[in-house]
Scaffold this motif. Structure first.
Motif, short mmCIF file in Angstrom:
data_model
loop_
_atom_site.label_atom_id
_atom_site.label_comp_id
_atom_site.label_asym_id
_atom_site.label_seq_id
_atom_site.Cartn_x
_atom_site.Cartn_y
_atom_site.Cartn_z
N TYR A 144 67.53 52.10 53.63
CA TYR A 144 68.90 52.57 53.83
C TYR A 144 69.10 52.87 55.31
CZ TYR A 144 73.33 54.78 52.65
OH TYR A 144 74.66 55.08 52.55
N PRO A 145 70.27 52.52 55.88
CA PRO A 145 70.43 52.60 57.34
C PRO A 145 70.44 54.02 57.92
CG PRO A 145 72.49 51.97 56.28
CD PRO A 145 71.43 51.89 55.22
N GLU A 146 70.57 55.04 57.10
CA GLU A 146 70.53 56.40 57.61
C GLU A 146 69.43 57.16 56.89
OE1 GLU A 146 74.34 58.12 57.02
OE2 GLU A 146 75.41 56.57 58.12
N GLY A 147 69.06 58.30 57.46
CA GLY A 147 68.07 59.13 56.79
C GLY A 147 67.09 59.75 57.76
N GLY A 148 66.30 60.66 57.23
CA GLY A 148 65.31 61.34 58.03
C GLY A 148 64.10 61.64 57.17
N THR A 149 63.49 62.78 57.43
CA THR A 149 62.33 63.19 56.65
C THR A 149 62.52 64.61 56.13
OG1 THR A 149 61.19 64.01 58.61
CG2 THR A 149 60.77 61.72 57.96
N VAL A 150 61.80 64.92 55.08
CA VAL A 150 61.76 66.26 54.51
C VAL A 150 60.30 66.69 54.44
CG1 VAL A 150 62.39 67.77 52.59
CG2 VAL A 150 63.79 65.75 53.11
N THR A 151 60.01 67.86 54.96
CA THR A 151 58.66 68.41 54.85
C THR A 151 58.68 69.47 53.77
OG1 THR A 151 58.19 68.01 57.18
CG2 THR A 151 56.80 69.62 56.06
N VAL A 152 57.79 69.33 52.79
CA VAL A 152 57.76 70.23 51.64
C VAL A 152 56.38 70.87 51.53
CG1 VAL A 152 58.08 70.46 49.14
CG2 VAL A 152 59.39 68.73 50.42
N THR A 153 56.35 72.19 51.44
CA THR A 153 55.13 72.92 51.13
C THR A 153 55.28 73.51 49.73
OG1 THR A 153 54.71 73.49 53.43
CG2 THR A 153 53.60 74.82 51.76
N LEU A 154 54.35 73.20 48.84
CA LEU A 154 54.34 73.76 47.49
C LEU A 154 53.10 74.62 47.32
CD1 LEU A 154 55.39 71.02 44.88
CD2 LEU A 154 56.75 72.93 45.74
N ALA A 155 53.25 75.71 46.56
CA ALA A 155 52.12 76.58 46.23
C ALA A 155 52.05 76.73 44.72
CB ALA A 155 52.30 77.95 46.88
N ALA A 156 50.82 76.73 44.20
CA ALA A 156 50.61 76.91 42.77
C ALA A 156 49.32 77.71 42.56
CB ALA A 156 50.51 75.56 42.05
N ASP A 157 49.19 78.28 41.36
CA ASP A 157 48.00 79.03 40.99
C ASP A 157 46.89 78.06 40.56
OD1 ASP A 157 46.53 81.47 40.26
OD2 ASP A 157 46.81 80.76 38.21
N ARG A 158 45.70 78.26 41.11
CA ARG A 158 44.59 77.32 40.88
C ARG A 158 44.23 77.24 39.40
NH1 ARG A 158 40.94 75.32 44.35
NH2 ARG A 158 41.54 76.86 45.94
N ASP A 159 44.16 78.38 38.71
CA ASP A 159 43.68 78.39 37.33
C ASP A 159 44.70 77.87 36.33
OD1 ASP A 159 41.25 79.42 38.17
OD2 ASP A 159 41.92 81.50 37.98
N SER A 160 45.93 78.34 36.44
CA SER A 160 46.95 78.01 35.45
C SER A 160 47.81 76.82 35.84
CB SER A 160 47.85 79.22 35.20
OG SER A 160 48.60 79.54 36.37
N GLY A 161 47.84 76.50 37.12
CA GLY A 161 48.74 75.46 37.60
C GLY A 161 50.17 75.94 37.74
N ARG A 162 50.41 77.21 37.49
CA ARG A 162 51.78 77.72 37.56
C ARG A 162 52.32 77.59 38.97
NH1 ARG A 162 54.07 83.83 36.21
NH2 ARG A 162 56.24 83.34 36.71
N LEU A 163 53.53 77.09 39.07
CA LEU A 163 54.19 76.96 40.36
C LEU A 163 54.51 78.35 40.90
CD1 LEU A 163 55.26 74.66 42.20
CD2 LEU A 163 57.50 75.04 41.16
N LEU A 164 54.23 78.57 42.18
CA LEU A 164 54.45 79.88 42.79
C LEU A 164 55.60 79.88 43.79
CD1 LEU A 164 50.75 80.96 43.50
CD2 LEU A 164 52.17 81.48 41.50
N GLY A 165 55.80 78.78 44.50
CA GLY A 165 56.87 78.79 45.48
C GLY A 165 56.90 77.52 46.30
#
Length: 477
Positions: free
Chosen positions: A395-416
């Motif tokens: 697509y002729p326009e656009g950029g980038t998005v930087t995403v940091t995700l955090a989750a709990d190691r044991d449960s896999g629950r998303l934290l933020g």
């Protein structure tokens, strides 16, 4: 005789509660006390008013006092400061100030909402009372700052009443200036002042701006601020603001530097206004804000608290937190209005979701992304950061998005999550999917399978949030 619902504070939480209560129960007598002249205004828009993108303070007002009184039948009393609450007698005492004279008013209530909001934090350093030192916690603060900027931009001779000789003429107030604090207000005001051709120095006592965001987000924002010629002073706790001898600020002093400036904006955060509640014997929570139950009721029967003066419950930890955010105030105020009108309603939890714009960059955060904070809450956090295209590569326009995700190691629950992109490339709107996942207690494996929309002008087949979830899921498996 109808019941009386009294509200202390006329902004987001207070007026949302008053309006909803009156709408649901037209027979309810609703009385609102507001010590200032402004009600129901968007304080978040003040930096853009100072910048000049918004042309009038009135544009920030959602509903005028006259509309509340005449169209919504609410007894709104501006210019009335509530000075005490008596939970035993079920009364509040307010002082009405007019033409220099004060008059006390004792108002009985059946139910009461404390919506006193928050106030700007002024750091305990010398010089904060000098001429040319500002905060941005109210409409009147915004008005003063706009006048300061206008004097420099327009070059008009100006003597502000009762503020002395500082910045009387253009040559006296053209810069450089300082912003103390690298949070939301600090970043937004740095943009507002730099856009008006000031030489801006931003002082932050920690090693990075936006400390509630991920390091990747903070670094991206900091790099862009430098590109826009904002001088960043990191790890630079301000020790003193010095006097020019005539009562005006002349420099910002840190342990390692002395930077000459002609104006200082203190953007060092806010704290809840709780004195009224404390004096009435109402309990505060561990955060320092007013403690409430799920329905926003305080330790005093039939006394509620909502908005920036009150605690909320974090959706990730389930523990009390303090979130000075506009949506939280409006949402919790509306819930209180429904409750006092006879339909008990919980205010709901918060994820601490927030967004900020810095010139041509936008950033968002939600939940918990700081690993130390996550560990303190009992989690074993794992984080991953990715960078992905914001739109289809062809697509002729656009950029980038930087995403940091955090989750709990044991449960896999998303934290933020923390996200950053060029302005308009979707970091803020993409955070909404993560907010939904946090609110539902989803795992990162659940998020990986979210059916997010795709079309080339808007994103890639795998949205950057899904890419981050895939990477983090792979780390956890």
């Amino acid at each position: 005789m109808s019941d009386t619902f009294v509200v202390v504070g006329g902004d987001a939480a207070g007026m949302s509660a008053a309006s909803k209560a009156k709408r649901d129960d037209p027979d309810l007598e609703v009385v609102v006390f507001e010590k200032g002249e402004w009600v129901s205004y968007g304080a978040c828009g003040l930096p853009y008013y100072v910048k000049g993108e918004i042309q009038s303070l009135e544009a920030l007002v959602s509903v005028t006092p006259e509309e509340f009184r005449e169209e919504r039948d609410i007894d709104l009393r501006t210019g009335h400061e509530v000075v005490s609450i008596d939970p035993d007698e079920r009364t509040v005492t307010a002082e009405a100030v007019s033409d220099g004279d004060s008059e006390s008013v004792v108002q009985p209530y059946d139910r009461l909402l404390i919506a006193t909001g928050a106030e700007a934090v002024v750091p305990p350093i010398g010089g904060v009372d000098l001429e040319g030192v500002y905060t941005l916690g109210s409409m009147s603060d915004g008005k003063e700052l706009r006048e300061y900027v206008a004097r420099a931009r327009d070059g008009e001779s100006f003597q502000q009443p009762d503020r002395g000789p500082a910045c009387r003429f253009l040559e006296d107030c053209a810069g450089p200036v300082a912003v103390v604090g690298g949070g939301y207000i600090g970043i937004e005001m740095a943009e507002a002042l730099a856009a008006n051709e000031y030489e801006v120095n931003l002082f932050q006592r920690s090693g990075r701006v936006l400390t509630g965001f991920s390091e990747a987000t903070s670094e991206a924002v900091a790099d862009h601020l430098r590109e826009r010629e904002v001088a960043l002073h990191l790890d630079a706790e301000v020790e003193e603001l010095t006097n020019d001898g005539d009562g005006a600020v002349e420099a910002v002093v840190t342990a390692d530097d002395r930077v000459p400036v002609e104006m200082v904006l203190l953007g060092t955060g806010v704290r809840p206004r709780t004195a009224l509640a404390e004096d009435a014997g109402i309990e505060l929570g561990e955060t320092g804000a007013i403690a409430t139950d799920a329905y926003r009721e305080t330790s005093a029967p039939d006394v509620y608290a909502a908005g920036d003066c009150a605690e909320a419950t974090h959706v990730v930890t389930g523990e009390p937190t303090y979130a000075s955010l506009a949506l939280t105030a409006n949402r919790h105020g509306r819930a209180v209005g429904q409750t006092v009108a006879g339909r008990p309603t919980e205010g709901g939890g918060v994820a601490g979701t927030a967004a900020v714009k810095a010139f041509d960059v936008e950033a968002a955060r939600t939940g918990i992304v700081d690993e130390e904070e996550a560990r303190a809450a009992g989690f074993d956090p794992v984080t991953e950061t990715i960078e992905a295209n914001s739109r289809a590569g062809y697509y002729p326009e656009g950029g980038t998005v930087t995403v940091t995700l955090a989750a709990d190691r044991d449960s896999g629950r998303l934290l933020g999550a923390s996200l950053v992109s060029e302005f308009g490339e979707g970091a803020v709107h993409r955070s909404h999917a993560v907010v939904a996942a946090l609110t539902e207690g989803a795992t990162v494996f659940d998020l990986e399978d979210y059916d997010l929309a795709y079309a080339p002008p808007f994103n890639t087949t795998w949205d950057p949030v899904l890419v981050a979830a895939k990477v983090l899921s792979g780390t956890l498996r």
